[in-house]
Write an enzyme that holds these catalytic residues in place. Structure first.
Site, PDB file in Angstrom:
ATOM      1  N   TYR A 171       0.686  -1.400  -0.014  1.00  0.00           N
ATOM      2  CA  TYR A 171       0.055  -0.114  -0.025  1.00  0.00           C
ATOM      3  C   TYR A 171       0.969   1.160  -0.104  1.00  0.00           C
ATOM      4  O   TYR A 171       0.573   2.233  -0.679  1.00  0.00           O
ATOM      5  CB  TYR A 171      -0.859  -0.145   1.203  1.00  0.00           C
ATOM      6  CG  TYR A 171      -1.924   1.259   1.462  1.00  0.00           C
ATOM      7  CD1 TYR A 171      -3.050   1.436   0.638  1.00  0.00           C
ATOM      8  CD2 TYR A 171      -1.688   1.953   2.591  1.00  0.00           C
ATOM      9  CE1 TYR A 171      -3.564   2.187   0.933  1.00  0.00           C
ATOM     10  CE2 TYR A 171      -2.299   3.192   2.734  1.00  0.00           C
ATOM     11  CZ  TYR A 171      -3.387   3.485   1.767  1.00  0.00           C
ATOM     12  OH  TYR A 171      -4.259   4.240   2.034  1.00  0.00           O
ATOM     13  N   LYS A 175       0.848   4.130  -2.886  1.00  0.00           N
ATOM     14  CA  LYS A 175       0.587   5.459  -2.637  1.00  0.00           C
ATOM     15  C   LYS A 175       1.919   6.416  -2.847  1.00  0.00           C
ATOM     16  O   LYS A 175       1.614   7.571  -3.188  1.00  0.00           O
ATOM     17  CB  LYS A 175       0.308   5.441  -1.257  1.00  0.00           C
ATOM     18  CG  LYS A 175      -1.238   4.970  -0.993  1.00  0.00           C
ATOM     19  CD  LYS A 175      -2.328   5.577  -1.818  1.00  0.00           C
ATOM     20  CE  LYS A 175      -3.634   5.209  -1.389  1.00  0.00           C
ATOM     21  NZ  LYS A 175      -4.654   5.756  -2.415  1.00  0.00           N
TER      22      LYS A 175
END
Length: 302
Positions: A171, A175
């Site tokens: 993640y 991001k």
């Protein structure tokens, strides 16, 4: 309906719940016509139902606004293309794209499987890229036809992408990649009338409610709910409006009542000898420069 975004057409991915839903309702309240995208998957990206997107579109219409639901997978070329096509077919134009869709498959790195890495990077990073590319192609064609738009893209990063987050290597990498994509897109698309910015929000959603439940008590009746996703949406609406003219290639944090402009990478202490160093000399220089530099912010969860 009058408002900051009157007559603008806004497509929002992952808008069936949480932050995306809050953004959709906030845009509609400011007069935007909204394409509500949501694949209707679970927190880990499995399963798919059309209900959440339909429910938000119906909620907007019940309040006097205009909205249509889109259930395509925006991490596929077909789904991303159909999102843009839905805006054009339904409302005749597209002015703003808000990339928000995502899910989690958290693991410590030594337990993180390749499938979980690929799935998270696919929906967050590839999902941003594909919708951005198809929207940008439309706006470029408009600009070349002499109809230069006042177009806006708002991408969704995360504090995990800015600082890292223990247990979220997939993640955090996705991001962080979104920030890099935002900077490139802002530079490349400016000539076509497109502004591109990114947001790192903090709010209570399906993806964060467990973490916030451990660190923050629910507000008492009548108190300000600092973690409500609706606190983030006003900045997103402004960035997606014509009123944000001149703001592009920037990264913001938004949480509760706080808005922060992130300053990104800037050169810090430096030393140039004009000649090659030995490894020992390079190490001594690096330690001296580190002593003069600001310490990095800690990784979340460390």
């Amino acid at each position: 309906m009058a408002g900051l975004c009157a007559q603008r057409v806004v497509a929002i991915t992952g808008a069936g719940r949480g932050l995306g839903r809050a953004h959709a309702l906030a845009f509609a309240a400011e007069g935007a016509r909204v394409v509500v995208n949501d694949l209707g998957v679970g927190l880990d990206g499995t399963g798919a139902v059309t209900g959440p997107a339909q429910q938000v579109a119906e909620e907007i219409r019940a309040r006097g606004g205009e909205a249509v639901a889109h259930g395509g997978d925006i991490a596929t070329p077909e789904g991303a293309a159909s999102l843009v096509a839905t805006a054009l077919d339904s409302f005749g134009r597209l002015d703003t794209l808000v990339n928000n869709a995502g899910f989690l498959r958290d693991r410590m790195l030594v337990n993180l499987g390749e499938d979980d890495w690929d799935a998270v990077v696919r929906v967050h990073l590839k999902g941003h890229f594909l919708t951005l590319r198809h929207a940008a192609a439309h706006w470029r064609a408009e600009a070349k036809a002499g109809r230069t738009p006042h177009a806006r893209i708002v991408n969704t990063s995360s504090g995990a992408g800015l600082l890292g987050s223990v247990g979220q290597g997939n993640y955090a990498a996705a991001k962080a990649g979104i920030i890099g994509l935002t900077l490139v897109a802002a530079a490349e698309l400016a000539r076509y009338g497109v502004q591109v910015n990114a947001l790192a929000p903090a709010a209570r959603t399906r993806m964060t409610e467990h973490a916030f439940a451990e660190t923050m008590a629910a507000p008492a009746a009548g108190e300000f709910d600092a973690m409500a996703p609706e606190n983030v949406s006003p900045l997103v609406v402004w960035l997606g409006s014509a009123g944000s003219a001149g703001v592009t290639g920037r990264v913001f944090e938004a949480e509760a009542g706080r808005i922060t402009v992130m300053e990104g990478w800037h050169p810090g202490p430096s030393d140039d000898t004009g000649a090659r160093r030995t490894p020992a000399e390079a190490g001594a220089t690096a330690r001296r420069l580190l002593a003069a530099a600001r310490s990095p912010q800690p990784v979340y969860g460390s």
